[in-house]
Design an enzyme around this catalytic site. Structure first.
Site, PDB file in Angstrom:
ATOM      1  N   HIS A 175     -13.645  12.197  14.084  1.00  0.00           N
ATOM      2  CA  HIS A 175     -12.571  12.234  13.335  1.00  0.00           C
ATOM      3  C   HIS A 175     -12.714  11.983  11.925  1.00  0.00           C
ATOM      4  CE1 HIS A 175      -8.177  10.791  12.308  1.00  0.00           C
ATOM      5  NE2 HIS A 175      -8.009  11.984  13.037  1.00  0.00           N
ATOM      6  N   CYS A 176     -13.618  11.205  11.655  1.00  0.00           N
ATOM      7  CA  CYS A 176     -13.921  10.694  10.182  1.00  0.00           C
ATOM      8  C   CYS A 176     -14.409  11.837   9.557  1.00  0.00           C
ATOM      9  CB  CYS A 176     -15.058   9.744  10.353  1.00  0.00           C
ATOM     10  SG  CYS A 176     -14.545   8.211  11.230  1.00  0.00           S
ATOM     11  N   VAL A 177     -15.028  12.933  10.094  1.00  0.00           N
ATOM     12  CA  VAL A 177     -15.684  13.935   9.295  1.00  0.00           C
ATOM     13  C   VAL A 177     -14.772  15.127   9.319  1.00  0.00           C
ATOM     14  CG1 VAL A 177     -17.827  13.078   9.426  1.00  0.00           C
ATOM     15  CG2 VAL A 177     -17.231  14.753  11.166  1.00  0.00           C
TER      16      VAL A 177
END
Length: 337
Positions: free
Chosen positions: A327-329
């Site tokens: 999700h962070c990328v």
């Protein structure tokens, strides 16, 4: 801001390259990116930021080798400091009333409380992309990372006190001022404030490692079963807060527990490994896995919540060495019409 399961026009990524972020693991992280693009591209366009023509050429070779359809990946030569586009990239919005239209918020990015001065240059990425994506751009003037919020598309946003009320973000703003800014620029009515995030998270408790909306009235919440684990108390408190929370219309939410993968360490330090850091795409849900028995339980739980999508586990131990996961990328761009 529409929920993540709203139909996407595209998923945005920024190619990984920083050896300080992923020491001795760049090749493995590149493999994860290629795998993500292979799974995402059949259902939506992938838009990828790379630093230069040489990187673009190399990426295209890797994608061709993986048989990713070239027409489904659009590459932008836009240099970045690092790959965490969820936190510094455009925060896309849609207008429901009148003629449907897409716009985006350009929040301030200060590298998670000025922890990494060399990464603060990524604050400029949304403005630099404005011409390429040709949507109206709003500047709220507040520090906010994409991983710090999650919305249900029905007027509610999830966030944490540890992050948004941290004095390293917006020291000149009160809690009520922060709430008002989120109401104005996300189009929400109410906030659910959770407490602390998980151990090892250098973002000061991003909510996308803790709890996520999976429908307008359902939230998954990470729960640690081992009372001796340091994540046990904060996650139990968050679970209690969610069970006491209400929708904009006053209805309780359905709260689904999601297990944790146990401690994963690097150089003696615990990493922020969490199954909640999944990404909801048009056809698939990409879930980080960590070679732990709870991988299977997490995948089964999420699959039951998304019967219309294929839930796929992606081994993310190399990725989480950078203190983030899927999700962070990633960053979704909604589709209208």
């Amino acid at each position: 801001m529409p929920p993540e399961w709203h139909p996407h026009q595209a998923t945005w990524l920024a190619w990984p390259k920083d050896p300080k972020t992923w020491p001795d693991r760049i090749p493995q992280v590149e493999d994860i990116y290629v795998l993500m693009m292979a799974h995402l591209s059949p259902g939506e366009e992938v838009r990828l930021l790379v630093d230069d023509p040489q990187t673009e050429e190399r990426v295209r070779r890797l994608l061709a080798r993986a048989r990713v359809q070239e027409s489904r990946v659009r590459i932008f030569q836009q240099p970045t400091a690092d790959a965490w586009i969820r936190d510094y990239g455009p925060n896309f919005l849609i207008r429901d009333a009148g003629e449907p239209r897409v716009a985006f918020n350009d929040w301030r990015f200060n590298a998670w409380g000025e922890k990494y001065p060399e990464l603060m240059a990524d604050d400029q990425i949304p403005a630099r992309l404005a011409d390429a994506i040709d949507f109206p751009r709003f500047e709220p003037g507040m520090v906010l990372e994409g991983g710090a919020i999650d919305v249900n598309g029905q007027g509610v946003v999830l966030t944490t006190e540890q992050c948004l009320l941290n004095p390293n973000r917006n020291p000149g703003m009160s809690k009520s001022q922060i709430e008002q800014c989120l109401r104005l620029f996300l189009g929400i009515d109410s906030l659910i404030w959770l407490g602390q995030g998980i151990t090892g998270d250098d973002t000061d408790g991003h909510v996308d490692d803790v709890a996520r909306f999976v429908s307008r009235d359902t939230i998954v919440c990470c729960v640690e079963r081992d009372p001796k684990d340091e994540n046990f108390p904060p996650l139990q408190e968050n679970l209690e807060r969610l069970r006491a929370s209400r929708s904009a219309s006053g209805e309780p939410f359905r709260v689904v527990p999601l297990p944790m993968p146990g401690p994963i360490e690097a150089a003696g330090e615990r990493l922020p490994a969490s199954y909640a850091n999944f990404y909801i795409a048009n056809r698939v849900v990409l879930v980080p896995t960590f070679r732990h028995p709870n991988d299977r339980i997490a995948l089964q739980t999420i699959q039951q919540l998304f019967p219309d999508r294929r839930v796929l586990g992606i081994g993310c131990e190399p990725l989480v060495w950078g203190l983030g996961a899927i999700h962070c990328v990633t960053q979704q761009q909604p589709r209208i019409g």
